[in-house]
Motif scaffolding. Structure first.
Motif, PDB file in Angstrom:
ATOM      1  N   LEU A   3       0.827  -1.213   0.000  1.00  0.00           N
ATOM      2  CA  LEU A   3       0.000   0.000   0.000  1.00  0.00           C
ATOM      3  C   LEU A   3       0.862   1.265   0.000  1.00  0.00           C
ATOM      4  O   LEU A   3       0.626   2.201  -0.779  1.00  0.00           O
ATOM      5  CB  LEU A   3      -0.936  -0.014   1.212  1.00  0.00           C
ATOM      6  N   VAL A   4       1.891   1.293   0.862  1.00  0.00           N
ATOM      7  CA  VAL A   4       2.739   2.493   0.957  1.00  0.00           C
ATOM      8  C   VAL A   4       3.507   2.710  -0.346  1.00  0.00           C
ATOM      9  O   VAL A   4       3.574   3.841  -0.869  1.00  0.00           O
ATOM     10  CB  VAL A   4       3.705   2.360   2.148  1.00  0.00           C
ATOM     11  N   MET A   5       4.074   1.634  -0.894  1.00  0.00           N
ATOM     12  CA  MET A   5       4.831   1.771  -2.135  1.00  0.00           C
ATOM     13  C   MET A   5       3.939   2.188  -3.301  1.00  0.00           C
ATOM     14  O   MET A   5       4.346   2.977  -4.164  1.00  0.00           O
ATOM     15  CB  MET A   5       5.533   0.448  -2.461  1.00  0.00           C
ATOM     16  N   THR A   6       2.722   1.671  -3.350  1.00  0.00           N
ATOM     17  CA  THR A   6       1.787   2.059  -4.420  1.00  0.00           C
ATOM     18  C   THR A   6       1.418   3.529  -4.299  1.00  0.00           C
ATOM     19  O   THR A   6       1.393   4.265  -5.299  1.00  0.00           O
ATOM     20  CB  THR A   6       0.524   1.178  -4.348  1.00  0.00           C
ATOM     21  N   LEU A   7       1.136   3.975  -3.079  1.00  0.00           N
ATOM     22  CA  LEU A   7       0.810   5.385  -2.869  1.00  0.00           C
ATOM     23  C   LEU A   7       1.989   6.284  -3.234  1.00  0.00           C
ATOM     24  O   LEU A   7       1.821   7.346  -3.852  1.00  0.00           O
ATOM     25  CB  LEU A   7       0.400   5.592  -1.407  1.00  0.00           C
ATOM     26  N   PHE A   8       3.185   5.861  -2.884  1.00  0.00           N
ATOM     27  CA  PHE A   8       4.393   6.626  -3.211  1.00  0.00           C
ATOM     28  C   PHE A   8       4.568   6.751  -4.724  1.00  0.00           C
ATOM     29  O   PHE A   8       4.866   7.829  -5.257  1.00  0.00           O
ATOM     30  CB  PHE A   8       5.601   5.935  -2.579  1.00  0.00           C
ATOM     31  N   ARG A   9       4.365   5.639  -5.427  1.00  0.00           N
ATOM     32  CA  ARG A   9       4.532   5.659  -6.881  1.00  0.00           C
ATOM     33  C   ARG A   9       3.482   6.555  -7.547  1.00  0.00           C
ATOM     34  O   ARG A   9       3.776   7.289  -8.501  1.00  0.00           O
ATOM     35  CB  ARG A   9       4.452   4.237  -7.423  1.00  0.00           C
ATOM     36  N   LEU A  10       2.250   6.511  -7.075  1.00  0.00           N
ATOM     37  CA  LEU A  10       1.210   7.367  -7.641  1.00  0.00           C
ATOM     38  C   LEU A  10       1.506   8.842  -7.363  1.00  0.00           C
ATOM     39  O   LEU A  10       1.235   9.706  -8.206  1.00  0.00           O
ATOM     40  CB  LEU A  10      -0.150   6.976  -7.058  1.00  0.00           C
ATOM     41  N   ALA A  11       2.053   9.139  -6.196  1.00  0.00           N
ATOM     42  CA  ALA A  11       2.433  10.519  -5.902  1.00  0.00           C
ATOM     43  C   ALA A  11       3.539  10.989  -6.847  1.00  0.00           C
ATOM     44  O   ALA A  11       3.547  12.147  -7.306  1.00  0.00           O
ATOM     45  CB  ALA A  11       2.893  10.637  -4.452  1.00  0.00           C
ATOM     46  N   LEU A  12       4.484  10.097  -7.183  1.00  0.00           N
ATOM     47  CA  LEU A  12       5.516  10.442  -8.149  1.00  0.00           C
ATOM     48  C   LEU A  12       4.909  10.684  -9.531  1.00  0.00           C
ATOM     49  O   LEU A  12       5.355  11.586 -10.268  1.00  0.00           O
ATOM     50  CB  LEU A  12       6.562   9.330  -8.224  1.00  0.00           C
ATOM     51  N   ASN A  13       3.899   9.880  -9.913  1.00  0.00           N
ATOM     52  CA  ASN A  13       3.216  10.098 -11.189  1.00  0.00           C
ATOM     53  C   ASN A  13       2.594  11.488 -11.249  1.00  0.00           C
ATOM     54  O   ASN A  13       2.685  12.199 -12.275  1.00  0.00           O
ATOM     55  CB  ASN A  13       2.131   9.039 -11.400  1.00  0.00           C
ATOM     56  N   VAL A  14       1.935  11.890 -10.157  1.00  0.00           N
ATOM     57  CA  VAL A  14       1.293  13.209 -10.118  1.00  0.00           C
ATOM     58  C   VAL A  14       2.346  14.317 -10.244  1.00  0.00           C
ATOM     59  O   VAL A  14       2.185  15.291 -11.001  1.00  0.00           O
ATOM     60  CB  VAL A  14       0.470  13.361  -8.829  1.00  0.00           C
ATOM     61  N   SER A  15       3.446  14.172  -9.487  1.00  0.00           N
ATOM     62  CA  SER A  15       4.497  15.187  -9.542  1.00  0.00           C
ATOM     63  C   SER A  15       5.125  15.257 -10.927  1.00  0.00           C
ATOM     64  O   SER A  15       5.411  16.348 -11.455  1.00  0.00           O
ATOM     65  CB  SER A  15       5.566  14.877  -8.489  1.00  0.00           C
ATOM     66  N   ALA A  16       5.371  14.094 -11.540  1.00  0.00           N
ATOM     67  CA  ALA A  16       5.960  14.076 -12.876  1.00  0.00           C
ATOM     68  C   ALA A  16       5.018  14.686 -13.903  1.00  0.00           C
ATOM     69  O   ALA A  16       5.437  15.438 -14.793  1.00  0.00           O
ATOM     70  CB  ALA A  16       6.326  12.636 -13.255  1.00  0.00           C
ATOM     71  N   THR A  17       3.733  14.371 -13.801  1.00  0.00           N
ATOM     72  CA  THR A  17       2.746  14.936 -14.735  1.00  0.00           C
ATOM     73  C   THR A  17       2.715  16.456 -14.624  1.00  0.00           C
ATOM     74  O   THR A  17       2.647  17.174 -15.637  1.00  0.00           O
ATOM     75  CB  THR A  17       1.360  14.346 -14.427  1.00  0.00           C
ATOM     76  N   ARG A  18       2.798  16.960 -13.391  1.00  0.00           N
ATOM     77  CA  ARG A  18       2.770  18.406 -13.189  1.00  0.00           C
ATOM     78  C   ARG A  18       3.971  19.073 -13.873  1.00  0.00           C
ATOM     79  O   ARG A  18       3.848  20.095 -14.552  1.00  0.00           O
ATOM     80  CB  ARG A  18       2.755  18.707 -11.689  1.00  0.00           C
ATOM     81  N   LEU A  19       5.169  18.497 -13.730  1.00  0.00           N
ATOM     82  CA  LEU A  19       6.364  19.069 -14.339  1.00  0.00           C
ATOM     83  C   LEU A  19       6.329  18.959 -15.864  1.00  0.00           C
ATOM     84  O   LEU A  19       6.752  19.880 -16.587  1.00  0.00           O
ATOM     85  CB  LEU A  19       7.609  18.372 -13.787  1.00  0.00           C
ATOM     86  N   VAL A  20       5.849  17.820 -16.355  1.00  0.00           N
ATOM     87  CA  VAL A  20       5.789  17.636 -17.811  1.00  0.00           C
ATOM     88  C   VAL A  20       4.873  18.672 -18.448  1.00  0.00           C
ATOM     89  O   VAL A  20       5.205  19.315 -19.453  1.00  0.00           O
ATOM     90  CB  VAL A  20       5.327  16.205 -18.150  1.00  0.00           C
ATOM     91  N   LEU A  21       3.699  18.867 -17.877  1.00  0.00           N
ATOM     92  CA  LEU A  21       2.732  19.781 -18.480  1.00  0.00           C
ATOM     93  C   LEU A  21       3.104  21.248 -18.271  1.00  0.00           C
ATOM     94  O   LEU A  21       2.800  22.104 -19.119  1.00  0.00           O
ATOM     95  CB  LEU A  21       1.339  19.503 -17.909  1.00  0.00           C
ATOM     96  N   LEU A  22       3.785  21.574 -17.155  1.00  0.00           N
ATOM     97  CA  LEU A  22       4.121  22.970 -16.893  1.00  0.00           C
ATOM     98  C   LEU A  22       5.424  23.383 -17.577  1.00  0.00           C
ATOM     99  O   LEU A  22       5.519  24.468 -18.145  1.00  0.00           O
ATOM    100  CB  LEU A  22       4.229  23.207 -15.381  1.00  0.00           C
ATOM    101  N   ASP A  23       6.450  22.536 -17.498  1.00  0.00           N
ATOM    102  CA  ASP A  23       7.781  22.934 -17.953  1.00  0.00           C
ATOM    103  C   ASP A  23       8.258  22.180 -19.183  1.00  0.00           C
ATOM    104  O   ASP A  23       9.298  22.539 -19.757  1.00  0.00           O
ATOM    105  CB  ASP A  23       8.803  22.722 -16.821  1.00  0.00           C
ATOM    106  N   GLY A  24       7.538  21.106 -19.553  1.00  0.00           N
ATOM    107  CA  GLY A  24       8.034  20.285 -20.658  1.00  0.00           C
ATOM    108  C   GLY A  24       9.312  19.550 -20.311  1.00  0.00           C
ATOM    109  O   GLY A  24      10.053  19.096 -21.184  1.00  0.00           O
ATOM    110  N   TYR A  25       9.592  19.401 -19.016  1.00  0.00           N
ATOM    111  CA  TYR A  25      10.798  18.714 -18.545  1.00  0.00           C
ATOM    112  C   TYR A  25      10.500  18.175 -17.144  1.00  0.00           C
ATOM    113  O   TYR A  25      10.008  18.906 -16.283  1.00  0.00           O
ATOM    114  CB  TYR A  25      11.984  19.674 -18.507  1.00  0.00           C
ATOM    115  N   ALA A  26      10.807  16.882 -16.886  1.00  0.00           N
ATOM    116  CA  ALA A  26      10.492  16.265 -15.591  1.00  0.00           C
ATOM    117  C   ALA A  26      11.696  15.573 -14.989  1.00  0.00           C
ATOM    118  O   ALA A  26      11.565  14.532 -14.345  1.00  0.00           O
ATOM    119  CB  ALA A  26       9.337  15.277 -15.752  1.00  0.00           C
ATOM    120  N   GLY A  27      12.865  16.114 -15.217  1.00  0.00           N
ATOM    121  CA  GLY A  27      14.047  15.527 -14.612  1.00  0.00           C
ATOM    122  C   GLY A  27      14.803  14.631 -15.565  1.00  0.00           C
ATOM    123  O   GLY A  27      14.316  14.196 -16.613  1.00  0.00           O
ATOM    124  N   LYS A  28      16.043  14.356 -15.178  1.00  0.00           N
ATOM    125  CA  LYS A  28      16.942  13.600 -16.041  1.00  0.00           C
ATOM    126  C   LYS A  28      16.524  12.135 -16.185  1.00  0.00           C
ATOM    127  O   LYS A  28      16.696  11.535 -17.249  1.00  0.00           O
ATOM    128  CB  LYS A  28      18.363  13.681 -15.460  1.00  0.00           C
TER     129      LYS A  28
END
Length: 685
Positions: free
Chosen positions: A66-91
């Protein structure tokens, strides 16, 4: 801060931070670090799942999922936010989108789809089904496992601490598989969420690139699609690792080693399959067009492994027949032959392997443990059990004898185990009944043991069946097994620590025979005589006034007090509770007035109609209580307790009869019903 305190706060703080990640934007550098931590953590969970010896060693696994799944989904949300705002989500995401799939959107989508199918269709569905079946079978098998623990405890194979540990393990196993059934749904839901998030990112990326930033359609597709695919691959790799870990945990059987060692040991246990596989690989080299080197290498590895595997050990020949022993025709030998053993166990010729240590027979050792267990429980020294073969017995049969008379008989077919439970129809074998509790059972081949346990049955080996049956016979007939020599031995043991007690009691006031009758009367009503000091002290006081056995027994019972009621006390939220059936005061008075002294003690001489009416009421109340899973006791005045016991014993042999004074160990007394002398009966809900 102490390490223990940090450990306690680490997980709660981590979950709070995960929730914060869902709403607070993260810098690309921090996202790279967390993605690396996510992949490494998933790999760690997979390796731990492979190295545990049994599923319960990783009992925290459902919560980890449960904790690992929640962590991964939170990373998906953060990555989606960076992709749509900056067109770049880290190396990390950028590398997965360009280097791992070669910068090709089509290749990336295909790889992502394949990983998703592997996780969702193959691993997740299979693990979810196994977890569901495992949870159901584990819950169904709980009552049988509890009975098996009680059987081992009664036979003396384990002590109270071990029994308590095993019961706790049974409950932990049920909780674990129940939690795994739910945790598998997290993994399945995570796979579905990955599909939805990827589609949303693709559509959202096109919309942002074309509508907001004015990019050409081709450039928007190239920029945002590759980042979306990179985000999906970064998420799917740890998700796939967790799915595999889930499958390994739910399919893991309890073993002596880790999973890798078990798999290699079992695959290389026999050289024949390895040789066949090796020669088959070499034979494929004969097909025209196939490369020879890979199959030669694979076949050579198999043949080399088969050369290092030893031959399976053949079972030793233990079919030696029992040879008759010549007995000298001397008076001493003849006298020893005609002596009757107090307790005997006879085995038919085909089940002698139960006592043959060369074939793993441990029945004699279990009987020794049983004698220690009985001595600890009820306080008497059980005579040695004379075990011998009997050619007159039917095949696969054993008989238990008391002073040369058979009192019980059962079966223990060779090469089988006893499966007890409600789901036995699919198992091959011969239906029967468990000899002590009368439960539905079936003798099944020993190699079917694992299948029977998976089906929810309790599996008991033959030695345990015989030992449990013997323990029941010894407990039931303990009074007959207590001889005069045994009483003398017990008094001498007490005399070593409490000499004054023995000097006052015997032979000054009571003979050994009279003490024996008192102890036998206590054992006859399943009362332990371990506390001999208090029993003898009570007898020495009472013997000054009377030598009546009933009066002496009641004085001993009064001294034991709460120990007599303890087996019938049920712990609960309101405290220790005992369920009682009482007699109407008018009926007690009539019984007291009708008491007559007989050869075996005082008896109650009620008229036949009233006596039958009382027994009918008692039988009905006992049946109603047992239907409610309650074990009642009948209580009455101490003056008539022994006579009431003699009255009800022929009809209700197992109904305990206690005096009011013996209920002092119970914090609550709950009435089951009241027996009256009239045709009506008052029952308390």
């Amino acid at each position: 801060m102490p390490l223990k305190r940090l450990t306690q706060l680490g997980v709660p703080v981590g979950i709070v931070m995960i929730v914060v990640m869902l709403v607070v934007p993260l810098p690309a550098v921090v996202l790279d670090l967390l993605i690396a931590l996510n992949i490494t953590g998933a790999l760690l969970v997979l390796l731990v799942a492979m190295f545990v010896r049994r599923p319960l060693d990783f009992a925290a696994f459902p919560a980890v999922i449960l904790v690992m799944t929640l962590f991964r989904l939170a990373l998906n949300v953060s990555a989606t936010r960076l992709v749509l705002l900056d067109g770049y989500a880290g190396k990390v995401i950028d590398t997965f989108g360009h280097f791992v799939v070669g910068g090709s959107l089509i290749v990336g989508l295909i790889v992502f789809s394949i990983l998703l199918v592997i996780q969702f269709v193959v691993i997740t569905n299979g693990a979810g089904r196994v977890a569901e079946v495992g949870a159901r079978f584990t819950l169904d098998a709980m009552p049988g496992k509890q009975m098996a623990i009680d059987a081992d405890l009664n036979s003396g194979l384990i002590d109270e601490d071990e029994a308590r540990r095993r019961r706790a393990e049974v409950h932990q196993e049920a909780d674990f598989y129940g939690a795994m059934d739910g945790a598998s749904k997290f993994v399945k839901g995570d796979a579905i969420a990955a599909i939805i998030i990827t589609l949303v990112n693709l559509v959202g990326g096109f919309a942002v690139g074309v509508a907001q930033l004015g990019m050409p359609f081709g450039e928007a597709v190239q920029t945002y699609s590759l980042l979306t695919v990179g985000d999906g691959l970064v998420s799917q790799i740890p998700a796939l690792l967790l799915s595999v870990a889930t499958g390994l945990i739910v399919t893991r059987n309890t073993g002596d080693e880790d999973m890798g060692s078990d798999i290699l040991r079992q695959l290389t246990a026999n050289k024949v399959p390895l040789r066949v596989a090796g020669f088959a690989a070499l034979a494929l080299c004969l097909i025209p067009g196939l490369p020879k080197l890979p199959f030669i290498v694979a076949g050579g590895i198999m043949l080399l492994a088969s050369a290092r595997v030893g031959e399976p050990e053949e079972p030793a020949d233990t079919g030696a027949e029992l040879e008759p022993v010549a007995v000298a025709d001397s008076p001493e030998m003849l006298a020893s032959e005609i002596q009757i053993d107090p307790l005997g166990l006879e085995l038919s010729a085909d089940i002698i392997d139960l006592v043959d240590t060369a074939t793993g027979g441990d029945l004699l050792e279990r009987v020794k443990a049983l004698r220690r267990k009985v001595a600890t429980d009820i306080g008497i020294v059980v005579p040695p059990v004379r075990t011998r073969d009997n050619l007159d017995l039917p095949l696969r049969t054993y008989a238990i004898k008391l002073f040369g008379i058979e009192v019980a008989r059962g079966e223990a077919p060779s090469g089988t185990v006893l499966a007890i439970g409600d789901y036995l129809s699919a198992l091959p074998g011969e239906p029967t009944r468990e000899p002590v509790f009368g439960l539905d059972a079936k003798w099944i081949p020993a190699e079917m043991r694992n299948q029977a346990e998976l089906a929810g049955a309790t599996v008991v080996d033959r030695s345990s069946v015989v030992t449990t049956h013997l323990a029941e016979v010894v407990t039931t007939h303990a009074a007959r097994l207590l001889g005069r020599e045994d009483v003398k031995l017990l008094t001498e043991v007490v005399k070593r620590t409490h000499p004054v007690v023995i000097e006052e009691l015997t032979p000054a006031q009571l003979s050994l025979g009279e003490v024996q009758r008192v102890l036998q009367a206590l054992l006859d009503e399943q009362v332990s005589v371990r506390d001999l000091v208090r029993i003898f002290e009570a007898l020495s006081l009472r013997a000054q006034a009377t030598k009546d056995v009933d009066a002496l027994v009641e004085s001993a019972r009064a001294a034991l007090g709460p120990a007599i009621a303890a087996p019938y006390v049920v712990p609960g939220e309101g405290g220790a509770t005992v369920h009682v059936i009482s007699l109407e005061p008018h009926l007690e008075q009539r019984m007291l007035e009708s008491m007559r002294l007989g050869d075996q003690g005082a008896v109650i001489a009620l008229d036949p109609v009233t006596g039958q009416h009382v027994l009918t009421q008692l039988a009905r109340l006992v049946t109603d209580a047992e239907n409610l899973d309650v074990r009642p006791v009948l209580v009455c005045a101490p003056q008539i307790r022994a006579a009431v016991r003699r009255l009800v014993r022929p009809a209700l042999e197992k109904l305990p009869v206690l005096a009011y004074t013996e209920l002092s160990g119970a914090q609550q007394v709950r009435a089951v019903g009241t027996v009256t002398a009239e045709p009506t009966m008052a029952v308390t809900a």
